[in-house]
Scaffold this motif. Structure first.
Motif, PDB file in Angstrom:
ATOM      1  N   PHE A  30       0.755  -0.988   0.034  1.00 14.07           N
ATOM      2  CA  PHE A  30       0.111   0.119   0.051  1.00 14.07           C
ATOM      3  C   PHE A  30       0.883   1.096  -0.314  1.00 14.07           C
ATOM      4  CE2 PHE A  30      -0.135   2.341   3.785  1.00 14.07           C
ATOM      5  CZ  PHE A  30       0.755   1.721   4.577  1.00 14.07           C
ATOM      6  N   ILE A  31       2.242   1.313   0.596  1.00 12.32           N
ATOM      7  CA  ILE A  31       2.643   2.608   0.967  1.00 12.32           C
ATOM      8  C   ILE A  31       3.284   2.589  -0.431  1.00 12.32           C
ATOM      9  CG2 ILE A  31       4.682   1.389   1.568  1.00 12.32           C
ATOM     10  CD1 ILE A  31       3.354   4.876   2.529  1.00 12.32           C
ATOM     11  N   VAL A  83       0.882   5.385  -3.993  1.00 14.20           N
ATOM     12  CA  VAL A  83       0.126   6.551  -4.683  1.00 14.20           C
ATOM     13  C   VAL A  83       0.791   6.635  -6.005  1.00 14.20           C
ATOM     14  CG1 VAL A  83       1.036   9.363  -4.265  1.00 14.20           C
ATOM     15  CG2 VAL A  83       1.096   7.250  -1.696  1.00 14.20           C
ATOM     16  N   SER A 102      -4.088   8.928  -2.858  1.00 15.96           N
ATOM     17  CA  SER A 102      -3.291   9.810  -2.710  1.00 15.96           C
ATOM     18  C   SER A 102      -2.796   9.919  -1.255  1.00 15.96           C
ATOM     19  CB  SER A 102      -3.831  11.372  -3.099  1.00 15.96           C
ATOM     20  OG  SER A 102      -4.814  11.895  -2.524  1.00 15.96           O
ATOM     21  N   ALA A 103      -2.339  10.562  -0.657  1.00 12.52           N
ATOM     22  CA  ALA A 103      -2.074  10.376   0.624  1.00 12.52           C
ATOM     23  C   ALA A 103      -3.530  10.422   1.475  1.00 12.52           C
ATOM     24  CB  ALA A 103      -1.450  11.750   1.366  1.00 12.52           C
ATOM     25  N   GLU A 148      -5.710   8.762   0.665  1.00 13.83           N
ATOM     26  CA  GLU A 148      -6.299   6.988   0.826  1.00 13.83           C
ATOM     27  C   GLU A 148      -5.393   6.110   1.535  1.00 13.83           C
ATOM     28  OE1 GLU A 148      -6.664   8.996  -1.803  1.00 13.83           O
ATOM     29  OE2 GLU A 148      -8.340   9.146  -2.357  1.00 13.83           O
ATOM     30  N   ILE A 149      -3.681   6.357   1.610  1.00 19.19           N
ATOM     31  CA  ILE A 149      -3.049   5.745   1.568  1.00 19.19           C
ATOM     32  C   ILE A 149      -3.825   5.590   3.350  1.00 19.19           C
ATOM     33  CG2 ILE A 149      -0.532   5.714   2.892  1.00 19.19           C
ATOM     34  CD1 ILE A 149      -0.854   4.714   0.022  1.00 19.19           C
ATOM     35  N   GLY A 150      -3.471   6.842   4.125  1.00 17.44           N
ATOM     36  CA  GLY A 150      -4.369   6.501   5.923  1.00 17.44           C
ATOM     37  C   GLY A 150      -4.792   5.683   6.195  1.00 17.44           C
ATOM     38  N   VAL A 151      -6.045   5.732   5.059  1.00 21.97           N
ATOM     39  CA  VAL A 151      -7.432   4.837   5.064  1.00 21.97           C
ATOM     40  C   VAL A 151      -7.389   3.416   4.678  1.00 21.97           C
ATOM     41  CG1 VAL A 151      -9.227   4.073   4.125  1.00 21.97           C
ATOM     42  CG2 VAL A 151      -9.041   6.546   4.805  1.00 21.97           C
ATOM     43  N   ALA A 205      -3.831   2.266   5.522  1.00 26.82           N
ATOM     44  CA  ALA A 205      -3.346   1.933   7.181  1.00 26.82           C
ATOM     45  C   ALA A 205      -4.478   1.402   8.107  1.00 26.82           C
ATOM     46  CB  ALA A 205      -2.444   2.941   6.946  1.00 26.82           C
ATOM     47  N   GLY A 213      -5.957  -2.056   7.252  1.00 23.79           N
ATOM     48  CA  GLY A 213      -4.571  -2.958   8.266  1.00 23.79           C
ATOM     49  C   GLY A 213      -4.970  -3.482   5.792  1.00 23.79           C
ATOM     50  N   SER A 242      -2.310  -3.943   3.753  1.00 30.79           N
ATOM     51  CA  SER A 242      -1.467  -4.013   3.634  1.00 30.79           C
ATOM     52  C   SER A 242      -0.691  -4.400   2.206  1.00 30.79           C
ATOM     53  CB  SER A 242       0.215  -4.193   4.203  1.00 30.79           C
ATOM     54  OG  SER A 242      -0.944  -5.860   4.445  1.00 30.79           O
ATOM     55  N   VAL A 250       0.171  -2.295  10.518  1.00 32.55           N
ATOM     56  CA  VAL A 250      -0.632  -1.993   9.367  1.00 32.55           C
ATOM     57  C   VAL A 250      -0.846  -3.903   9.334  1.00 32.55           C
ATOM     58  CG1 VAL A 250      -1.324  -1.618   6.856  1.00 32.55           C
ATOM     59  CG2 VAL A 250      -0.384  -0.191   8.093  1.00 32.55           C
ATOM     60  N   ARG A 306      -5.066   0.746  14.125  1.00 28.93           N
ATOM     61  CA  ARG A 306      -3.879   1.222  13.608  1.00 28.93           C
ATOM     62  C   ARG A 306      -2.782   1.936  12.961  1.00 28.93           C
ATOM     63  NH1 ARG A 306      -7.290  -3.269  10.161  1.00 28.93           N
ATOM     64  NH2 ARG A 306      -6.442  -5.188  10.974  1.00 28.93           N
ATOM     65  N   ARG A 307      -1.623   1.820  13.302  1.00 30.02           N
ATOM     66  CA  ARG A 307      -1.154   3.326  13.179  1.00 30.02           C
ATOM     67  C   ARG A 307      -1.214   3.362  11.569  1.00 30.02           C
ATOM     68  NH1 ARG A 307       4.960   1.879  12.576  1.00 30.02           N
ATOM     69  NH2 ARG A 307       5.346   4.011  12.543  1.00 30.02           N
ATOM     70  N   SER A 308      -1.701   5.037  11.127  1.00 31.19           N
ATOM     71  CA  SER A 308      -1.935   5.173   9.811  1.00 31.19           C
ATOM     72  C   SER A 308      -1.398   7.135   9.510  1.00 31.19           C
ATOM     73  CB  SER A 308      -4.080   5.784   9.843  1.00 31.19           C
ATOM     74  OG  SER A 308      -4.193   6.599  10.411  1.00 31.19           O
ATOM     75  N   THR A 363       0.589   8.267   6.293  1.00 27.66           N
ATOM     76  CA  THR A 363      -0.498   9.519   5.646  1.00 27.66           C
ATOM     77  C   THR A 363       0.542  10.634   5.148  1.00 27.66           C
ATOM     78  OG1 THR A 363      -2.245   9.280   6.596  1.00 27.66           O
ATOM     79  CG2 THR A 363      -1.929  11.483   5.691  1.00 27.66           C
ATOM     80  N   SER A 376       3.689   9.904   2.530  1.00 25.45           N
ATOM     81  CA  SER A 376       2.795  10.006   1.514  1.00 25.45           C
ATOM     82  C   SER A 376       2.696  12.011   1.079  1.00 25.45           C
ATOM     83  CB  SER A 376       1.253   9.529   1.778  1.00 25.45           C
ATOM     84  OG  SER A 376       1.482   8.356   1.411  1.00 25.45           O
ATOM     85  N   LEU A 389     -10.945   9.986   9.000  1.00 29.39           N
ATOM     86  CA  LEU A 389     -10.082   9.971   7.983  1.00 29.39           C
ATOM     87  C   LEU A 389     -10.913   9.668   6.535  1.00 29.39           C
ATOM     88  CD1 LEU A 389      -7.076   9.512   7.276  1.00 29.39           C
ATOM     89  CD2 LEU A 389      -7.202   7.286   8.025  1.00 29.39           C
ATOM     90  N   VAL A 438     -10.950  10.970   1.643  1.00 29.27           N
ATOM     91  CA  VAL A 438     -11.279  10.679   0.780  1.00 29.27           C
ATOM     92  C   VAL A 438     -12.312  11.000  -0.101  1.00 29.27           C
ATOM     93  CG1 VAL A 438     -11.569   8.597  -0.362  1.00 29.27           C
ATOM     94  CG2 VAL A 438     -10.128   8.837   1.713  1.00 29.27           C
TER      95      VAL A 438
END
Lengths: 395, 395
Positions: free
Chosen positions: A25-26, A29, A152-153, A155-158, A160, A163, A165, B187, B197-199, B203, B206, B364, B368
Motif C-alpha cells: 500500500f505504501i 500513491v 493519494s495521501a 487514501e494511504i491513511g485509510v 493503513a 489493514g 497492507s 498495519v 492501526r498506525r496510519s 499519511t 505520502s 479519516l 477521501v
C-alpha cells in the motif's frame, strides 16, 4: 485530416486493459485502486474518548454531584476498565476506550484535581460529551474508498487503518519511447553545428512519470530496415510505443511506411490542430502506437491531450475537465484547433489564463514560462477576453 | 494560543537551508533548481528548415523562374551543403540546416516533382519562408530557466537541449516521522478491541512524497525515558522531526516535557484553529520539530498548512496562493480559524468549493471524499455562498 474531437474519440475507442496487480500500500500513491476498500470494523471501533480528562456517570452529575474521587486511569491502548462506583470517576486519555459504566467525559481544562478528588468547575455537562461513539464515522462493511480512485495521501491513511497492507491497483502499461532523426546527439555530447541534442524523449519520460508510468527509451537512426526490425520487436514487447519525429512528409520520415509494412492499423494521421498536426495514431492487437511530430511543443501537447486521455480511460480513471478564463483577446486565423500556451493565475476563485508568446512549435524554452495550454476551437478566429476554454495543465 | 497567521510567521522565520546537490537531470523532476540555466548556443543553432520541401534562391523565383532542377538533398543531421547553381534547388528536410546560398523553402505540398525537376505550383513565395532563423527563439547566453524554479517535464526538455546532464538542485531535508501512542499497532496486525492501526505516519510519508522528500518512520511507546533517549538521537541526525500525537494534555502526552528537557526551543504550542489546535512547534540549532496532534485530520491539515509552507520557503520556492468560491452558506461559531473540507469543481473557469460533511477530526475516511480544505477566518461566524477563501489542495 480529422478534427481534435474525432481523434480523441478514435483514441478513446482503442484503450487497453493492462490488468491488475497487487502492491504494498505504501507504494501505491499515484496508482488507480482496483478494489473497493471496506471498513474491517466500526470506526471508531469502540466508544472512544476524544479529550483528556475524567469519565463519570452522567447521572451522578445530573443529581448534583460535583466532586468525584479518582478511582483509576484508562490510558489509550489499554483494555477497558470499569467504573466500579458510580460516584467516582476515572481519568481518561484521548484515544482510550471509554470505561464501562461511564458515559460522559469532562476535559482537564474544566476540572480541578486535589488530593485525588476531581472537582468539576462547569455547570453544564451533557451525557456522551467528548465521546466519539462506536461506529459513528463508519460501520463495519461500509465502503470507505471506491474502486477506480486515484490513490493519494488521504487514501494511504485509510488503507493503513483497515489493514490493507497489500492493495490491488491497475497495472501500468509497458512503454517504449523512441526518438528518430539523424540530427540528434546525446545530452552529454557536444553537437556539431548542424546537430542538436535529444530532448523530446526525456520530456516524454517526465510526462509519463507524472502518471507514475516507468518507461524505457531508445534512439533509432533514419535507416528504414533498421527502423523496421527494431520496431517489429518493440511492438511485440510493449503495450505502448511513443515516437517523436519522422511522421511527416520528409524523405527520411519512414515511420508511416514502416508502420504499414508491420501491419500497424492506422487510425488516423494528421489532425486539424496547431501545434501537433502530423500526429500518427495506430494499433496492433497488443500495442498502441503514438507517432508524435518531432517539434518539442507538438510532442508535448499531443502527449498531454491524447496519450493522457487514452491512459486515464485505459486504467478507469475519470478526470474532470477544467476551464480557464482568457485575460486578453486572441486572434487565430487558420481553420485549426489552437492549443495556446498560457500562464494560469487565480483571482477571487476565478482561474485566469494569460497567453504566453512563443516562437512556434520549435520553441521549447517557451514551455517553461507557461504552465498550461488552453484549447481554442476550430472554426472561430476571435477569442475574447473573459471567455472560458478547456485548460490542460502541465506543471 | 496564537493565531494561524502568527504560527505561520513563526514557522517562516525559522526555515532551514539544506544546501545544494548535483543530480542527473532526468532524476530532477519535482526538485527545486538552484542555478540559472543558460542557452549554450543560439536556438535554433543554425538557419533551420521547418518544412519538408525544396530550398531555392528566392531571387530566381522573384525573377519569374518556376521550374528548378534538383541539385542535391540536405537531410537533417547532415553538414551544410551549398546550392551551387542559383537556378537549381536542393531537397531539404525538417530539422536540416538551410543549404548555403538558399534563402526560401517551399513545402512538398506546393511542388510537383518530375524527372528531377521541381515545379512550383504556387504564385506567392517569400524569402526566408519555412526557415526558423538562427537565434530566433533564444540567443547564446540567454537565461532559459531561472534559479528556484520547480522542475517539471518542460524544464527537463530544456535541460536536455542545453546539455545539462547534471543539474544543481536544493537538497531535501532529512526527515524522521515518529508516531507515539500505546493504542497503535502495525498495519499488518489485527488490533485488539481497544487498539487501532498506525496510519498517520504513512499519511505523512505520502504527503512528503508529494514534495519528493524521502522520509523514515519510527514508533515509540508512551514511556518517557525511552522517548527522551530516542528523540535526543533523532535531533542529532535529522533536519526535521514530524510527530503525530502526544502533544495534548493527556497523562502520557510526554512530548512537550521531553522537548523541554532536550532543549528544544518552543516557538509555540496551540493555535486558534480547528482541526489541529494543540500543534507544537520548536527548534534546536540543527533541527525543526513539528508536533502534530494525533487526530488524523489534524495531522493532515497541519502538515499541509505548516510543514509545506516551511519547506517551500526553505528551498526557495514561491507558491501562489489560490482561492475558491463557497457553494453554500457555512456557519461556524467557535472563535477559531476553520479548515473546512471541500470538494473542488470547475464551472466556467470558477473554482467552486463544496463543503464535505465529516464527523470531526477523527474521521479519516472523510478526507477521501474531499480534495482540499478552505481556510475560513477566525472572528467571523457566517460564511456566505459566493464568497471566496484560500484553498489548500491535497489530491
Amino acid at each position: 485530416m480529422i478534427s481534435v474531437e474525432e481523434a480523441k474519440n478514435s483514441i478513446l475507442n482503442t484503450t487497453q486493459n493492462f490488468g491488475v496487480e497487487e502492491i504494498p500500500f505504501i507504494k501505491s500513491v499515484g496508482r488507480i485502486l482496483k478494489e473497493d476498500i471496506v471498513a474491517d470494523r466500526d470506526f471508531p471501533p469502540f466508544n472512544r474518548v476524544s479529550m483528556d480528562g475524567i469519565a463519570i456517570d452522567f447521572n451522578a452529575f445530573k443529581n448534583g454531584q460535583r466532586a468525584f474521587k479518582i478511582e483509576g486511569i484508562q490510558p489509550a491502548g489499554s483494555k477497558q476498565i470499569t467504573l466500579q462506583n458510580s460516584e467516582n470517576c476515572i481519568e481518561v486519555m484521548t484515544g482510550a476506550v471509554l470505561p464501562k459504566n461511564a458515559n460522559s467525559v469532562i476535559r482537564y481544562e474544566d476540572v480541578e484535581i486535589e488530593n485525588g478528588i476531581a472537582n468539576i468547575q462547569i455547570d453544564k455537562v451533557n451525557d456522551f460529551q467528548n465521546i466519539h461513539t462506536k461506529g459513528k464515522d463508519r460501520k463495519q462493511g461500509d465502503v470507505l474508498i471506491h474502486k477506480n480512485k486515484l490513490i493519494s495521501a488521504a487514501e494511504i491513511g485509510v488503507l493503513a487503518t483497515v489493514g490493507k497492507s497489500i492493495v490491488k491497483v491497475a497495472k501500468q502499461p509497458k512503454v517504449m519511447i523512441i526518438s528518430t532523426g539523424d540530427e540528434l546527439v546525446g545530452v552529454d555530447e557536444t553537437p556539431l553545428e548542424y546537430q542538436i541534442r535529444r530532448s523530446n524523449v526525456f520530456t516524454l519520460v517526465s510526462l509519463l512519470e507524472r502518471l507514475n508510468i516507468p518507461s524505457e527509451t531508445a534512439h533509432i537512426t533514419d535507416d528504414k530496415p533498421v527502423l523496421k526490425q527494431k520496431i517489429a520487436a518493440y511492438l511485440q514487447e510493449y503495450d505502448v510505443l511513443l515516437f517523436s519525429g519522422a511522421v511527416s512528409k520528409g524523405k527520411f520520415d519512414f515511420l508511416p511506411e514502416v508502420f504499414e509494412e508491420l501491419q500497424v492499423q492506422k487510425l488516423f494521421h494528421k489532425i486539424t490542430q496547431r501545434p501537433g498536426k502530423p500526429f500518427f495514431y495506430g494499433k496492433t492487437d497488443t500495442s498502441n502506437v503514438f507517432g508524435f511530430p518531432g517539434n518539442p511543443i507538438s510532442t508535448f501537447v499531443n502527449c498531454l491531450v491524447y496519450f493522457y486521455s487514452w491512459y486515464y480511460k485505459s486504467v478507469g480513471l475519470k478526470v474532470e475537465e477544467e476551464t480557464a478564463i482568457l485575460t486578453e483577446d486572441v486572434a487565430f486565423k487558420p481553420n485549426l484547433t489552437y492549443f495556446l500556451q498560457v500562464k494560469l493565475s487565480d483571482k477571487f476563485g476565478h482561474l485566469l489564463a494569460s497567453p504566453i508568446k512563443g516562437n512556434g512549435s520549435g520553441d521549447l524554452a517557451s514551455l517553461v514560462n507557461a504552465d498550461a495550454f488552453i484549447q481554442l476551437p476550430k472554426g472561430e478566429t476571435e477569442f475574447k477576453k473573459g471567455e472560458n476554454f478547456p485548460v490542460i495543465r502541465y506543471s
